[in-house]
Design a protein around this motif. Structure first.
Motif: not given
Length: 196
Positions: A80-82, A97-98, A135-137, A194-196
């Motif tokens: 998660s984002a957390e 994002p989650d 969606e993001t790494v 990096r956004d996928q």
């Protein structure tokens, strides 16, 4: 497969074999982790277990094998984002994002650095993360002047540096797992995204 660590002067195959982490690799991966970064045995055991067993964590480990020797490994996770913010610690608040993918530990045997093994381990973990909903790494690069670090790899794979934080581990997690620092780790680090 042997769990022994390679010795000095060994030569890597032109293309390292990257395979999923299995139980037979864990002793060699843990030994390599300890040799390169020092590590708390309990923490290493937990991460290596989660990276190969279906647990509550969406985690996958990969090893680089030269003949029968483990010469590198890396772990990727989805959270998660957390979870992602807990990973980078209190020094930075990420707007992610989650769920978010995380490139955790990356270790390459010192005798095999500069031969493309780190690149292949990053590529393989990103391919795995692309099969998830992340969606993001994100990832962190530990800045240690006497060692290769992953800043160049993050840049190579299109990551953008979010921040560079002085004495990162002291400010975030209080790690003592640093062979360059005698007490608490005072090394700098950078956080990459990096956004996928």
């Amino acid at each position: 497969m042997s769990n022994d660590h390679i010795g000095a002067g060994a030569q890597a195959t032109p293309e390292p074999l990257i395979i999923p982490l299995e139980e037979c690799h864990t002793d060699a991966a843990k030994r390599l982790w300890s040799e390169r970064f020092e590590c708390d045995d309990e923490k290493a055991d937990k991460w290596l277990y989660n990276a190969r067993i279906d647990t509550d964590y969406v985690t996958q480990g990969f090893v680089a094998v030269d003949r029968t020797q483990v010469v590198g490994f890396g772990i990727a996770a989805v959270g998660s984002a957390e979870y992602a913010n807990n990973y980078v610690g209190d020094a930075l608040d990420l707007d992610v994002p989650d769920p978010t993918g995380i490139l955790h530990i990356l270790v390459v045997d010192a005798d095999y650095e500069g031969q493309g093994i780190g690149t292949e381990l990053v590529k393989c973990r990103l391919q795995w993360l692309a099969t998830t909903d992340a969606e993001t790494v994100i990832g962190t690069a530990w800045h240690r002047e006497t060692h290769h670090d992953s800043r160049a790899l993050f840049a190579k794979f299109g990551f953008e540096r979010v921040a560079t934080i002085e004495e990162y581990y002291l400010k975030t997690h209080g790690h003592t797992d640093c062979p360059d620092c005698e007490a608490e780790c005072r090394c700098d680090a950078s956080v990459w995204r990096r956004d996928q």
